[in-house]
Design a protein around this motif. Sequence first.
Motif, PDB file in Angstrom:
ATOM      1  N   HIS A   1       0.823  -1.207   0.000  1.00 31.76           N
ATOM      2  CA  HIS A   1       0.000   0.000   0.000  1.00 31.76           C
ATOM      3  C   HIS A   1       0.862   1.265   0.000  1.00 31.76           C
ATOM      4  O   HIS A   1       0.780   2.085  -0.908  1.00 31.76           O
ATOM      5  CB  HIS A   1      -0.956   0.007   1.199  1.00 31.76           C
ATOM      6  N   LEU A   2       1.701   1.412   1.046  1.00 26.87           N
ATOM      7  CA  LEU A   2       2.456   2.646   1.183  1.00 26.87           C
ATOM      8  C   LEU A   2       3.373   2.891  -0.017  1.00 26.87           C
ATOM      9  O   LEU A   2       3.380   3.984  -0.583  1.00 26.87           O
ATOM     10  CB  LEU A   2       3.276   2.628   2.475  1.00 26.87           C
ATOM     11  N   PHE A   3       4.126   1.878  -0.429  1.00 24.88           N
ATOM     12  CA  PHE A   3       5.088   2.108  -1.508  1.00 24.88           C
ATOM     13  C   PHE A   3       4.520   1.817  -2.893  1.00 24.88           C
ATOM     14  O   PHE A   3       4.751   2.604  -3.819  1.00 24.88           O
ATOM     15  CB  PHE A   3       6.390   1.345  -1.247  1.00 24.88           C
ATOM     16  N   ALA A   4       3.793   0.737  -3.079  1.00 26.35           N
ATOM     17  CA  ALA A   4       3.252   0.440  -4.413  1.00 26.35           C
ATOM     18  C   ALA A   4       2.167   1.424  -4.814  1.00 26.35           C
ATOM     19  O   ALA A   4       2.025   1.756  -5.989  1.00 26.35           O
ATOM     20  CB  ALA A   4       2.710  -0.986  -4.472  1.00 26.35           C
ATOM     21  N   ASP A   5       1.410   1.926  -3.837  1.00 32.89           N
ATOM     22  CA  ASP A   5       0.318   2.845  -4.144  1.00 32.89           C
ATOM     23  C   ASP A   5       0.640   4.307  -3.813  1.00 32.89           C
ATOM     24  O   ASP A   5       0.644   5.155  -4.696  1.00 32.89           O
ATOM     25  CB  ASP A   5      -0.962   2.435  -3.389  1.00 32.89           C
ATOM     26  N   ILE A   6       0.912   4.614  -2.564  1.00 31.75           N
ATOM     27  CA  ILE A   6       1.036   6.005  -2.120  1.00 31.75           C
ATOM     28  C   ILE A   6       2.308   6.670  -2.653  1.00 31.75           C
ATOM     29  O   ILE A   6       2.248   7.745  -3.254  1.00 31.75           O
ATOM     30  CB  ILE A   6       0.968   6.097  -0.576  1.00 31.75           C
ATOM     31  N   TRP A   7       3.471   6.047  -2.435  1.00 35.01           N
ATOM     32  CA  TRP A   7       4.722   6.641  -2.930  1.00 35.01           C
ATOM     33  C   TRP A   7       4.795   6.625  -4.459  1.00 35.01           C
ATOM     34  O   TRP A   7       5.594   7.348  -5.052  1.00 35.01           O
ATOM     35  CB  TRP A   7       5.944   5.917  -2.360  1.00 35.01           C
ATOM     36  N   SER A   8       3.966   5.835  -5.106  1.00 32.43           N
ATOM     37  CA  SER A   8       4.012   5.706  -6.571  1.00 32.43           C
ATOM     38  C   SER A   8       3.018   6.598  -7.295  1.00 32.43           C
ATOM     39  O   SER A   8       2.986   6.616  -8.533  1.00 32.43           O
ATOM     40  CB  SER A   8       3.763   4.238  -6.966  1.00 32.43           C
ATOM     41  N   ARG A   9       2.203   7.331  -6.582  1.00 29.90           N
ATOM     42  CA  ARG A   9       1.241   8.225  -7.240  1.00 29.90           C
ATOM     43  C   ARG A   9       2.002   9.268  -8.059  1.00 29.90           C
ATOM     44  O   ARG A   9       3.085   9.698  -7.680  1.00 29.90           O
ATOM     45  CB  ARG A   9       0.337   8.891  -6.207  1.00 29.90           C
TER      46      ARG A   9
END
Length: 146
Positions: A39-47
């Motif tokens: 979640h944090l890296f695949a989704d949030i940091w990747s936006r």
Amino acid sequence: MSYNGSDSVRQRGLAKMAEVYGTEFKDYPGAHFAVTADHLFADIWSRPGLTVRDRRLLLLGALTAQGAIDTAGIQIGAALRNGELTEEQLHDIALFLCHYVGWPNGTKLDLLVGTIVGQQKKAAKAAQSETGEQSETSARSESSEQ
């Protein structure tokens, strides 16, 4: 397998973690790591809206405001390793934050910047010395073989 059932999400998360921190990450079991990677890296940091540097600046401010200076140290080291921020910029960030999150936390951040910069310089010098010693040993070995 990741918490949401997709190995590709886990791989994207691990890749983004490596990009953000400048070092490779292994997959670990457990829900905490799953949420962090998936979640944090695949989704949030990747936006797409912010760069890694933008996110790091925000995170440094948030961590300093919370007094989480030890965790801010991880971000400082990564920013220096990745060439996102210079030593001077990090000291300026600490001074700026003194005025918004309190002098004690900003000062702790500033001191930590100095400590981490010193550690990285020492490590770089040691690595350079080691490389130089290996080169000298190799050169001596080659000359003795001739």
